[in-house]
Design a protein around this motif. Structure first.
Motif, PDB file in Angstrom:
ATOM      1  N   GLU A  47       6.929  33.205  38.491  1.00  0.00           N
ATOM      2  CA  GLU A  47       8.198  32.525  38.225  1.00  0.00           C
ATOM      3  C   GLU A  47       9.096  32.637  39.465  1.00  0.00           C
ATOM      4  OE1 GLU A  47      11.185  30.723  35.550  1.00  0.00           O
ATOM      5  OE2 GLU A  47       8.998  30.945  35.457  1.00  0.00           O
ATOM      6  N   PRO A  48       9.580  31.514  39.988  1.00  0.00           N
ATOM      7  CA  PRO A  48      10.387  31.586  41.209  1.00  0.00           C
ATOM      8  C   PRO A  48      11.763  32.195  40.965  1.00  0.00           C
ATOM      9  CG  PRO A  48      10.349  29.342  40.378  1.00  0.00           C
ATOM     10  CD  PRO A  48       9.391  30.122  39.532  1.00  0.00           C
ATOM     11  N   ARG A  49      12.176  33.010  41.914  1.00  0.00           N
ATOM     12  CA  ARG A  49      13.517  33.598  41.879  1.00  0.00           C
ATOM     13  C   ARG A  49      14.445  32.918  42.870  1.00  0.00           C
ATOM     14  NH1 ARG A  49      14.663  37.316  37.695  1.00  0.00           N
ATOM     15  NH2 ARG A  49      12.648  38.101  36.962  1.00  0.00           N
ATOM     16  N   SER A  50      13.854  32.274  43.886  1.00  0.00           N
ATOM     17  CA  SER A  50      14.639  31.604  44.919  1.00  0.00           C
ATOM     18  C   SER A  50      14.074  30.211  45.138  1.00  0.00           C
ATOM     19  CB  SER A  50      14.589  32.408  46.223  1.00  0.00           C
ATOM     20  OG  SER A  50      15.169  31.687  47.277  1.00  0.00           O
ATOM     21  N   VAL A  51      14.904  29.186  44.914  1.00  0.00           N
ATOM     22  CA  VAL A  51      14.482  27.792  45.036  1.00  0.00           C
ATOM     23  C   VAL A  51      15.420  27.082  46.007  1.00  0.00           C
ATOM     24  CG1 VAL A  51      14.128  25.606  43.823  1.00  0.00           C
ATOM     25  CG2 VAL A  51      13.571  27.769  42.681  1.00  0.00           C
ATOM     26  N   VAL A  52      14.844  26.329  46.934  1.00  0.00           N
ATOM     27  CA  VAL A  52      15.643  25.569  47.896  1.00  0.00           C
ATOM     28  C   VAL A  52      15.332  24.085  47.736  1.00  0.00           C
ATOM     29  CG1 VAL A  52      16.081  25.112  50.339  1.00  0.00           C
ATOM     30  CG2 VAL A  52      15.771  27.459  49.542  1.00  0.00           C
ATOM     31  N   ASP A  53      16.385  23.286  47.580  1.00  0.00           N
ATOM     32  CA  ASP A  53      16.263  21.834  47.473  1.00  0.00           C
ATOM     33  C   ASP A  53      16.669  21.244  48.820  1.00  0.00           C
ATOM     34  OD1 ASP A  53      16.091  19.206  46.730  1.00  0.00           O
ATOM     35  OD2 ASP A  53      17.556  19.321  45.095  1.00  0.00           O
ATOM     36  N   ILE A  54      15.702  20.659  49.516  1.00  0.00           N
ATOM     37  CA  ILE A  54      15.899  20.153  50.881  1.00  0.00           C
ATOM     38  C   ILE A  54      16.280  18.676  50.814  1.00  0.00           C
ATOM     39  CG2 ILE A  54      14.758  19.695  53.084  1.00  0.00           C
ATOM     40  CD1 ILE A  54      12.939  22.121  52.409  1.00  0.00           C
ATOM     41  N   GLY A  55      17.500  18.363  51.222  1.00  0.00           N
ATOM     42  CA  GLY A  55      17.995  16.994  51.085  1.00  0.00           C
ATOM     43  C   GLY A  55      18.362  16.731  49.639  1.00  0.00           C
ATOM     44  N   ALA A  56      19.272  17.535  49.119  1.00  0.00           N
ATOM     45  CA  ALA A  56      19.527  17.564  47.670  1.00  0.00           C
ATOM     46  C   ALA A  56      20.270  16.342  47.150  1.00  0.00           C
ATOM     47  CB  ALA A  56      20.308  18.830  47.311  1.00  0.00           C
ATOM     48  N   GLY A  57      20.963  15.607  48.011  1.00  0.00           N
ATOM     49  CA  GLY A  57      21.702  14.446  47.542  1.00  0.00           C
ATOM     50  C   GLY A  57      22.740  14.818  46.506  1.00  0.00           C
ATOM     51  N   THR A  58      22.774  14.086  45.407  1.00  0.00           N
ATOM     52  CA  THR A  58      23.750  14.366  44.354  1.00  0.00           C
ATOM     53  C   THR A  58      23.350  15.556  43.494  1.00  0.00           C
ATOM     54  OG1 THR A  58      22.669  12.818  42.842  1.00  0.00           O
ATOM     55  CG2 THR A  58      24.453  11.953  44.207  1.00  0.00           C
ATOM     56  N   GLY A  59      22.140  16.080  43.703  1.00  0.00           N
ATOM     57  CA  GLY A  59      21.726  17.280  42.990  1.00  0.00           C
ATOM     58  C   GLY A  59      20.973  17.045  41.698  1.00  0.00           C
ATOM     59  N   THR A  60      20.521  15.831  41.471  1.00  0.00           N
ATOM     60  CA  THR A  60      19.755  15.593  40.242  1.00  0.00           C
ATOM     61  C   THR A  60      18.487  16.444  40.226  1.00  0.00           C
ATOM     62  OG1 THR A  60      18.708  13.677  41.300  1.00  0.00           O
ATOM     63  CG2 THR A  60      20.646  13.251  39.930  1.00  0.00           C
ATOM     64  N   GLY A  61      17.836  16.575  41.390  1.00  0.00           N
ATOM     65  CA  GLY A  61      16.664  17.436  41.461  1.00  0.00           C
ATOM     66  C   GLY A  61      17.032  18.899  41.347  1.00  0.00           C
ATOM     67  N   THR A  62      18.146  19.278  41.966  1.00  0.00           N
ATOM     68  CA  THR A  62      18.591  20.668  41.902  1.00  0.00           C
ATOM     69  C   THR A  62      18.829  21.090  40.463  1.00  0.00           C
ATOM     70  OG1 THR A  62      19.790  20.177  43.959  1.00  0.00           O
ATOM     71  CG2 THR A  62      20.166  22.324  42.961  1.00  0.00           C
ATOM     72  N   LEU A  63      19.511  20.243  39.701  1.00  0.00           N
ATOM     73  CA  LEU A  63      19.793  20.576  38.307  1.00  0.00           C
ATOM     74  C   LEU A  63      18.518  20.614  37.473  1.00  0.00           C
ATOM     75  CD1 LEU A  63      22.738  20.119  39.229  1.00  0.00           C
ATOM     76  CD2 LEU A  63      23.159  19.105  36.994  1.00  0.00           C
ATOM     77  N   ALA A  64      17.592  19.702  37.753  1.00  0.00           N
ATOM     78  CA  ALA A  64      16.320  19.720  37.030  1.00  0.00           C
ATOM     79  C   ALA A  64      15.559  21.012  37.320  1.00  0.00           C
ATOM     80  CB  ALA A  64      15.479  18.507  37.416  1.00  0.00           C
ATOM     81  N   LEU A  65      15.594  21.457  38.574  1.00  0.00           N
ATOM     82  CA  LEU A  65      14.955  22.717  38.942  1.00  0.00           C
ATOM     83  C   LEU A  65      15.635  23.893  38.252  1.00  0.00           C
ATOM     84  CD1 LEU A  65      14.574  21.874  42.713  1.00  0.00           C
ATOM     85  CD2 LEU A  65      12.640  22.495  41.247  1.00  0.00           C
ATOM     86  N   ALA A  66      16.959  23.843  38.167  1.00  0.00           N
ATOM     87  CA  ALA A  66      17.701  24.928  37.505  1.00  0.00           C
ATOM     88  C   ALA A  66      17.357  25.005  36.024  1.00  0.00           C
ATOM     89  CB  ALA A  66      19.197  24.722  37.696  1.00  0.00           C
ATOM     90  N   ARG A  67      17.188  23.856  35.402  1.00  0.00           N
ATOM     91  CA  ARG A  67      16.826  23.846  33.973  1.00  0.00           C
ATOM     92  C   ARG A  67      15.408  24.364  33.768  1.00  0.00           C
ATOM     93  NH1 ARG A  67      19.986  18.904  33.965  1.00  0.00           N
ATOM     94  NH2 ARG A  67      18.128  17.731  34.589  1.00  0.00           N
TER      95      ARG A  67
END
Length: 281
Positions: A47-67
């Protein structure tokens, strides 16, 4: 996720226009992205403890990763301060403000120090970097042992129209896509060799077809994408094609907001790779 040219200016109007495309794309393709994250999770060693979103834009991917990874701390990297401001507000609104950190960074100047990375996510962003090999090498060095990187790319602009739409000359969408490609839109290689050279071992590469039902969201998505395309095609297609595009993105009966022949089709190519452990290099 980015669609803009690498050196496009990040003014407010640009950010707002691109943000609409990004958010509608995420809404349209949410089931696909959730299934992709499930597939990625199945490839992870832990299970990842540290995730980096490269070129996150508005963060739709970031939020999906957080969920999807509720125990992870996330870092969203982007070169647009406007996008990151929007991302922070969205993260706070969704209750992720304490888990998502934003970092304004131009990766052509180097990968910022963010600590050991368990999972790196580069959705439609890697091809915007001038020296992606250098970025991938830096990323491999920053990965925790056995860390994973996921790269996605869009093969072409989404497709919305039949060949003959009843106005203009048939084949409009194909000509627009060819013109955009000739101007370098979304040009990318098979990233497999780049990933291997950087110090990753390939886990999986695949191409996925995307489709969606036609509803209000998909109509607004088609309108946003075609409007974005229209802004970049002056002098690249005929005046007749530009006029047809104007009618498609207007609010008259020919608009994609009202057409009965609208379709929504697209694709993603996905690379999943794992950092080679130090003793195996």
């Amino acid at each position: 996720m980015h669609h803009h040219a690498h050196h496009a200016p990040h003014d407010h109007a640009h950010d707002e226009s691109m943000a609409e495309v990004l958010d509608l794309d995420a809404a349209m393709n949410r089931p696909y992205f959730e299934s992709l994250l499930d597939r990625v999770a199945g490839q992870l060693e832990r299970e990842p403890r540290s995730v980096v979103d490269i070129g996150a834009g508005t963060g739709t991917g970031t939020l999906a990763l957080a969920r999807r990874f509720p125990h992870a701390q996330l870092v969203a990297l982007d070169r647009s301060a406007g996008m990151l401001d929007r991302l922070r507000k969205t993260a706070e609104h969704n209750g992720f403000g304490d888990r998502i950190r934003t970092v304004e960074a131009d990766l052509d100047a180097g990968l910022p120090t963010v600590g050991a990375i368990d999972l790196a996510w580069a959705a439609l962003s890697l091809h915007h970097i001038e020296d992606p090999d250098a970025t991938l090498r830096q990323l491999a060095e920053a990965m925790a042992p056995g860390g994973t990187v996921v790269v996605t790319e869009m093969e072409s602009q989404p497709r919305f129209l039949p060949d003959d739409i009843g106005i203009g000359t048939p084949g409009l969408e194909a000509r627009c896509h060819e013109a955009a490609a000739s101007r370098g839109w979304n040009r990318w290689p098979d990233w497999s060799d780049n990933l291997r050279r950087a110090g990753f071992e390939m886990v999986e590469m695949r191409r996925d077809e995307l489709g969606a039902d036609v509803d209000d969201t998909s109509r607004r998505y088609a309108h946003a994408v075609l409007s974005w395309m229209r802004t970049g095609l002056d002098n690249a297609v005929s005046d007749e094609d530009l006029d047809t595009l104007d009618r498609l993105v207007g609010d008259g009966p020919d608009s994609v907001l009202h057409r009965a022949d609208l379709v929504v089709r697209g694709s993603r190519t996905v690379w999943i790779a794992r950092a080679i452990k130090e003793e195996n290099r």
